[in-house]
Design a protein around this motif. Structure first.
Motif, mmCIF file in Angstrom:
data_model
loop_
_atom_site.group_PDB
_atom_site.id
_atom_site.type_symbol
_atom_site.label_atom_id
_atom_site.label_comp_id
_atom_site.label_asym_id
_atom_site.label_seq_id
_atom_site.Cartn_x
_atom_site.Cartn_y
_atom_site.Cartn_z
ATOM 1 N N PHE A 61 0.823 -1.200 0.000
ATOM 2 C CA PHE A 61 0.000 0.000 0.000
ATOM 3 C C PHE A 61 0.866 1.264 0.000
ATOM 4 C CE2 PHE A 61 -2.488 -3.389 1.679
ATOM 5 C CZ PHE A 61 -3.797 -3.139 1.313
ATOM 6 N N ALA A 104 0.691 0.573 5.493
ATOM 7 C CA ALA A 104 -0.289 -0.291 6.157
ATOM 8 C C ALA A 104 0.378 -1.381 6.983
ATOM 9 C CB ALA A 104 -1.250 -0.914 5.132
ATOM 10 N N LEU A 105 1.503 -1.055 7.624
ATOM 11 C CA LEU A 105 2.135 -2.023 8.533
ATOM 12 C C LEU A 105 1.279 -2.141 9.790
ATOM 13 C CD1 LEU A 105 5.890 -1.023 8.275
ATOM 14 C CD2 LEU A 105 4.722 -2.927 7.178
ATOM 15 N N PHE A 106 1.328 -3.322 10.432
ATOM 16 C CA PHE A 106 0.604 -3.488 11.686
ATOM 17 C C PHE A 106 1.401 -2.771 12.773
ATOM 18 C CE2 PHE A 106 -0.237 -7.596 9.338
ATOM 19 C CZ PHE A 106 -1.413 -7.137 8.783
ATOM 20 N N LYS A 107 0.805 -1.699 13.284
ATOM 21 C CA LYS A 107 1.528 -0.808 14.203
ATOM 22 C C LYS A 107 1.933 -1.486 15.499
ATOM 23 C CE LYS A 107 -1.100 3.213 12.978
ATOM 24 N NZ LYS A 107 -2.231 3.947 13.511
ATOM 25 N N ARG A 148 6.956 -8.292 3.833
ATOM 26 C CA ARG A 148 5.738 -8.919 4.354
ATOM 27 C C ARG A 148 4.903 -9.495 3.204
ATOM 28 N NH1 ARG A 148 1.292 -5.226 7.346
ATOM 29 N NH2 ARG A 148 1.048 -4.501 5.223
ATOM 30 N N GLU A 208 -9.726 6.454 13.075
ATOM 31 C CA GLU A 208 -8.338 6.868 12.952
ATOM 32 C C GLU A 208 -7.463 5.730 12.422
ATOM 33 O OE1 GLU A 208 -5.673 7.695 16.302
ATOM 34 O OE2 GLU A 208 -4.456 7.409 14.518
ATOM 35 N N ALA A 209 -7.756 4.508 12.838
ATOM 36 C CA ALA A 209 -6.952 3.368 12.393
ATOM 37 C C ALA A 209 -7.124 3.118 10.894
ATOM 38 C CB ALA A 209 -7.334 2.119 13.192
ATOM 39 N N ASP A 243 -6.702 0.381 6.007
ATOM 40 C CA ASP A 243 -5.487 -0.101 5.339
ATOM 41 C C ASP A 243 -4.947 -1.391 5.950
ATOM 42 O OD1 ASP A 243 -5.321 1.764 3.389
ATOM 43 O OD2 ASP A 243 -3.306 2.459 3.928
ATOM 44 N N GLN A 244 -4.804 -1.387 7.287
ATOM 45 C CA GLN A 244 -4.210 -2.556 7.946
ATOM 46 C C GLN A 244 -5.102 -3.779 7.802
ATOM 47 O OE1 GLN A 244 -2.437 -1.856 11.903
ATOM 48 N NE2 GLN A 244 -2.698 0.305 11.486
#
Lengths: 338, 291
Positions: A80, A84-87, A145, B179-180, B183-184
């Protein structure tokens, strides 16, 4: 064939984002979807991924009809624009995600993550969190990833769009190198024609939801199929075909407009058969070449690009009189405005 | 030149004067008013609860805890919280998910309906339940026919508490979900994760602090709710009496020692809630949205 798109259309409300698009992408090639914003390139990529469903048409991935497959079943890698990494996961956990979903044994996951970290040159940063990485590093994690489970196609949506110019250039070259190592069929979306030229084997130029032209960078540049392609890729002069620069030199056209690249304008001091006279109205130094704005006798303004050597040879000064003629020019049956 | 220097001297003097003469006076007065106000309205009553509860020492304070009615009130309060908090947590999550992740007709209406309990006075909320489930209410006769008792019993207290605290979780989770972004979740999808895996592994960790904050607020309100519960409970000692109802009853019966002891418990709950709220607000940084 890696990817086949067959008469695919997608509409959002009254907006036709993708309009009856067909194209074929060879296995193992690196293809750019190039176009201005709103041209449907991102939507087409999301259709290939299965993140959007087409209103009509079919999508084939490595020979299988994937039109009605869910995203999960398609075995794709998607990158993306905003990573869009998992924070809440470390770099290692991010890369391992797809492997864990597939219940891969722990030892295998570790080995594969190590391998991928090495591939994207981030071996030292495996335990960091996304917020502790730079933009370029984050995008490389996103790429690792996406590659973790060896996808059959890799799709990148404006992958360098959020990065600054320098990092962008580095990552481009790096992506090309990576592709030469991994050989996965790759499609990436960009609005930057230079980026598309530099990285891809083939370019698909899109405009208003349709494909304007498909070809190698050289084909697209040297033989643009439409007026849109000619004016979107590289600088161009658009002149009425009645302008006297096109008279008596074989460039007469029945179409109202002619397209003339600035580097195809021949500028000289001496008059000969087919030249027309012009006045130098402005000289701009671009560093590697010189841009001269020339006003023709009929009032039309033509931009010419001269090499440094040629410029030094001519010793042009503003307001001087010169003689010009086109080396090459094109006209197109239909004119699309950008 | 001379006059210039003079006038700037005068200005400097005036400035210094205003700093040493007027400002402290105004400052002290304003701070004084604020502290007096806070003291009278907040600190003194709060401290007084503790003083009154422990007036006769620790012994009598703990003696209250062996009172059957008191123990019953605690048990009932905890029971209602144990039922209502999970229900409203799940409901709030679903509502927040639907509102942020889907576009459907009537979406704005759903948002306003969720907020309705904020606008309705709790007493009115209780009354609405009586008018619906009470003996002469719409559903009353048919409920009586099948021998189901709602009003003046546990079900009505649960419904009333659930109504009052319906918005808290959704209200806290909606901004965090928004807010999240998606995308994820989309990324997880492309990596092969099923919907429930996406929820547990990606969505929930992203909203966990906001969700927990909503749950804590819901719990505090359920345990402290008086108005709506008081209307529908009938306040039957040892049967339908929660802690806040017990406090009121004890006070009315001149058992102020018992009333203050129960109040101390509620005050401690409030303190714990405040501390947790402060910690979570720092974690979610939704402070700005809140205020």
């Amino acid at each position: 064939m890696g990817i086949v798109v067959e008469n695919v259309s997608k509409q959002f409300g009254s907006f036709r984002a993708v309009d009856d698009v067909s194209l074929e992408i060879k296995s193992g090639s690196l293809v750019a979807l190039l176009g201005p914003s709103g041209s449907g390139k991102s939507t087409l990529l999301r259709l290939i991924a299965g993140l959007e469903l087409p209103d009509s048409g079919k999508i084939w991935l490595t020979g299988k009809d994937a039109t009605y497959q869910s995203v999960q079943e398609r075995n794709i890698g998607f990158v993306f624009q905003h990573y869009a990494l998992f924070k809440h996961m470390s770099v290692r956990q991010n890369i391992a995600f797809a492997l864990e979903i597939r219940k891969t044994p722990k030892a295998k996951i570790k080995a594969r993550v190590d391998e991928l970290l090495e591939l994207v040159q981030l071996s030292a940063l495996g335990n960091r969190y996304p917020s502790q990485l730079s933009g370029g590093q984050r995008q490389r994690v996103a790429l690792a990833r996406a590659l973790a489970v060896q996808p059959q196609v890799l799709l990148l949506d404006e992958p360098f769009g959020a990065l600054d110019a320098k990092v962008r250039k580095d990552l481009r070259a790096w992506l090309r190198k990576l592709h030469d190592e991994v050989h996965v069929t790759t499609v990436f979306v960009t609005h930057d024609q230079e980026e598309a030229m530099e990285v891809s084997d083939e370019i698909v130029v899109m405009n208003k939801g349709r494909v304007e032209q498909i070809g190698t960078p050289a084909q697209i540049y040297d033989h643009p199929a439409t007026a849109f392609v000619m004016s979107f890729i590289g600088p161009v002069n658009v002149l009425p075909s009645t302008s006297n620069i096109f008279q008596g030199n074989g460039f007469e056209s029945t179409h109202p407009e002619m397209f003339l690249r600035p580097q195809d304008v021949i500028v000289q001091r001496e008059k000969n058969g087919t030249t027309v006279s012009a006045r130098v109205s402005r000289i701009i130094h671009l560093g590697w070449e010189i841009q001269a704005e020339l006003t023709l006798d009929d009032g039309q303004v033509v931009t010419a690009h001269l090499s440094r050597d040629r410029f030094d040879e001519l010793q042009l000064q503003p307001q001087e009189k010169v003689y010009v003629k086109p080396k090459d020019a094109r006209s197109f049956p239909l004119y699309y405005s950008i | 030149m001379r006059s210039n220097a003079l006038s700037s001297d005068v200005i400097a003097q005036n400035k210094a004067g205003s700093q040493t003469k007027e400002a402290p006076w105004v400052k002290i007065a304003l701070i004084g008013i604020a502290i007096t106000y806070l003291g009278l309205v907040l600190f003194l009553p709060a401290i007084n609860v503790f003083i009154q509860a422990f007036r006769n020492g620790v012994g009598p304070f703990f003696a209250n805890f062996s009172d059957a009615a008191f123990i019953n009130a605690i048990q009932l309060t905890v029971l209602i919280a144990l039922i209502v908090v999970p229900i409203n947590t799940v409901f709030g999550l679903c509502a927040a998910w639907a509102i942020t992740r889907h576009k459907f007709p009537g979406r704005a209406l759903v948002v306003s309906i969720i907020d309705l309990p904020f606008a309705v006075s709790p007493v009115v909320a209780g009354l609405m339940l009586i008018l619906l489930y009470g003996r002469s209410g719409w559903l009353g006769p048919s409920l009586e026919a099948i021998n189901v008792r709602i009003i003046f019993a546990l079900p009505a207290m649960i419904i009333a508490s659930a109504f009052i605290t319906m918005p808290f979780v959704a209200r806290e989770v909606i901004p965090v979900l928004e807010e999240a972004g998606t995308d994820q979740e989309e990324a997880a999808k492309t990596l092969g994760a099923k919907d429930w895996q996406i929820f547990w592994r990606v969505t929930l960790p992203n909203i966990r602090w906001g969700l927990l904050y909503g749950v804590i607020l819901t719990n505090a309100r359920v345990m402290g709710e008086f108005g709506a519960v008081s209307v529908v409970s009938g306040n039957i000692i040892r049967k339908t009496q929660t802690l806040p109802l017990y406090v009121e009853e004890a006070y009315k019966q001149y058992e102020s020692q018992a009333a203050f002891a129960a109040s101390v418990l509620l005050a401690c709950l409030a303190l714990v809630t405040l501390v947790l709220k402060e910690i979570l607000e720092r974690k979610t940084s939704i402070k700005d949205v809140e205020e």
